[in-house]
Design an enzyme around this catalytic site. Structure first.
Site, PDB file in Angstrom:
ATOM      1  N   ASP A 233       0.867  -1.173   0.000  1.00 14.75           N
ATOM      2  CA  ASP A 233       0.000   0.000   0.000  1.00 14.75           C
ATOM      3  C   ASP A 233       0.907   1.227   0.000  1.00 14.75           C
ATOM      4  O   ASP A 233       1.632   1.468   0.966  1.00 14.75           O
ATOM      5  CB  ASP A 233      -0.886  -0.007   1.243  1.00 14.75           C
ATOM      6  N   VAL A 234       0.868   2.008  -1.079  1.00 14.30           N
ATOM      7  CA  VAL A 234       1.796   3.142  -1.186  1.00 14.30           C
ATOM      8  C   VAL A 234       1.536   4.209  -0.126  1.00 14.30           C
ATOM      9  O   VAL A 234       2.393   5.069   0.104  1.00 14.30           O
ATOM     10  CB  VAL A 234       1.760   3.786  -2.589  1.00 14.30           C
TER      11      VAL A 234
ATOM     12  N   ASN B 189       2.292   5.102 -10.437  1.00 16.85           N
ATOM     13  CA  ASN B 189       0.995   5.012 -11.100  1.00 16.85           C
ATOM     14  C   ASN B 189      -0.152   4.739 -10.137  1.00 16.85           C
ATOM     15  O   ASN B 189      -1.303   4.962 -10.468  1.00 16.85           O
ATOM     16  CB  ASN B 189       1.050   3.898 -12.158  1.00 16.85           C
TER      17      ASN B 189
ATOM     18  N   SER C 282      -3.479  13.249 -13.873  1.00 19.24           N
ATOM     19  CA  SER C 282      -4.747  13.330 -14.598  1.00 19.24           C
ATOM     20  C   SER C 282      -4.905  14.721 -15.184  1.00 19.24           C
ATOM     21  O   SER C 282      -4.304  15.689 -14.691  1.00 19.24           O
ATOM     22  CB  SER C 282      -5.910  13.038 -13.648  1.00 19.24           C
TER      23      SER C 282
ATOM     24  N   TYR D  32     -10.507  14.873  -5.701  1.00 17.09           N
ATOM     25  CA  TYR D  32      -9.727  14.278  -6.792  1.00 17.09           C
ATOM     26  C   TYR D  32      -8.888  15.339  -7.489  1.00 17.09           C
ATOM     27  O   TYR D  32      -7.684  15.162  -7.699  1.00 17.09           O
ATOM     28  CB  TYR D  32     -10.680  13.616  -7.785  1.00 17.09           C
TER      29      TYR D  32
ATOM     30  N   LYS E 164      -4.793  15.510  -7.500  1.00 15.43           N
ATOM     31  CA  LYS E 164      -4.077  15.407  -8.772  1.00 15.43           C
ATOM     32  C   LYS E 164      -3.312  16.702  -9.078  1.00 15.43           C
ATOM     33  O   LYS E 164      -2.208  16.667  -9.644  1.00 15.43           O
ATOM     34  CB  LYS E 164      -5.053  15.095  -9.913  1.00 15.43           C
TER      35      LYS E 164
ATOM     36  N   THR F 133     -10.121   1.455 -18.254  1.00 15.05           N
ATOM     37  CA  THR F 133      -9.568   0.713 -17.119  1.00 15.05           C
ATOM     38  C   THR F 133     -10.731   0.327 -16.211  1.00 15.05           C
ATOM     39  O   THR F 133     -11.881   0.718 -16.444  1.00 15.05           O
ATOM     40  CB  THR F 133      -8.576   1.567 -16.306  1.00 15.05           C
TER      41      THR F 133
END
Length: 247
Positions: free
Chosen positions: A54-55, A81, A132, A145, A149, A180
Site C-alpha cells: 500500500d503506497v 501510477n 490526470s 480528486y 491530482k 480501465t
C-alpha cells in the site's frame, strides 16, 4: 537494441490498467520490472517480480522498494501510477475519502519516490508520475480528486527541479477517461459516456497502452532534455478553453 535493455524499473499500481500496460511494455523493451500493487485480483503468471504494498503506508513502501532494488540490482526508472479509485462524484465527501485521495495520490507518490531516491540518483534515472487532466484544470463535484491530482502535478515539477542536479528527470502523464477498471462506472452510463465523448476532440476513450506509450517515452533517452513536464494524454481535451461550440 531495445530502449530499456538492462534497465531496472519499478511500477506501482501495476495489477491492472495503465500500470499493467506500462509494466508489460517495459518488459517487452528489455527492462527487468518490479510490479507493485495494493491488491492483486488474481495470481500473477508474470515472470516479473510482483510485490504487495500500500503506497500510503510509508514503512511498507520503504521495505518494498528496498527489496525490489536489491533483487533488480538498482532502480533506473520509477513509475508512480498507484492512485485512489474514483467511485463516484464528491457530492457527499467523507473525511476518509478526502484523506484517501491525498494518501494515495500525493503522500504515496512522495513515499515511493523518496524510498527510491538513492538508487535513482546513482543511476541518473527517470521518474514518471501518472496524474490526470484533473490536475491541470477543475471539474464539477470532484474537489478532492482535482486537489490531489493538482498537488501531484506540482510535486512533479518541484521534484524535477530538486532532482535535476543529480541527473534524474521527473515528469508526469495526465490522462483523461481511459479504458480501465476505474472507468467502467462512467462507460457503463450512456449519458456520462456521451458527455465525455463530446468533450474529447478525438471522440473516443483512451487506451491504457496509449498512456503507457507516453510513460515509456518520458522515461526513455528520447526525452533526455525533458523534465518537469505534465504531458496531457487526453485526446485534445486540454487544447480547448472551455467555451461552448457556437457553430
Amino acid at each position: 537494441m531495445k530502449r530499456f535493455e538492462g534497465q531496472k524499473v519499478i511500477v506501482t499500481g501495476a495489477a491492472s490498467g495503465i500500470g499493467r500496460a506500462a509494466a508489460h511494455r517495459f518488459a517487452r523493451e528489455g527492462a527487468s520490472v518490479c510490479l507493485i500493487d495494493k491488491n492483486w485480483p488474481e495470481p500473477s503468471n508474470s515472470d516479473a517480480l510482483c510485490l504487495t504494498c500500500d503506497v500510503a503506508d510509508q514503512r511498507s513502501v520503504e521495505a518494498a522498494v528496498s527489496y525490489a532494488a536489491e533483487v533488480l540490482g538498482g532502480v533506473d526508472v520509477l513509475v508512480n501510477n498507484a492512485g485512489y479509485p474514483v467511485t463516484d462524484l464528491d457530492t457527499d465527501m467523507s473525511d476518509a475519502k478526502w484523506r484517501g485521495h491525498f494518501e494515495a495520490d500525493v503522500h504515496g507518490l512522495h513515499y515511493v519516490t523518496e524510498a527510491a531516491r538513492s538508487w535513482l540518483e546513482a543511476e541518473g534515472g527517470a521518474v514518471v508520475n501518472t496524474t490526470s487532466v484533473a490536475g491541470l484544470g477543475g471539474d464539477r463535484a470532484m474537489e478532492a480528486y482535482d486537489a490531489a491530482k493538482g498537488a501531484a502535478v506540482q510535486l512533479t515539477r518541484a521534484l524535477a527541479i530538486d532532482f535535476a542536479p543529480k541527473g534524474v528527470r521527473v515528469n508526469a502523464v495526465c490522462p483523461t477517461l481511459t479504458h480501465t477498471a476505474m472507468s467502467r462506472a462512467a462507460e457503463n452510463q450512456p449519458d456520462k459516456l456521451e458527455a465525455f465523448l463530446k468533450a474529447i476532440p478525438l471522440r473516443r476513450v483512451g487506451e491504457p497502452e496509449e498512456v503507457a506509450a507516453a510513460i515509456l517515452f518520458l522515461a526513455s533517452g528520447d526525452a533526455s532534455f525533458i523534465t518537469g513536464v505534465a504531458l496531457a494524454v487526453d485526446g485534445g481535451i486540454t487544447a480547448g478553453n472551455g467555451q461552448p461550440h457556437l457553430v
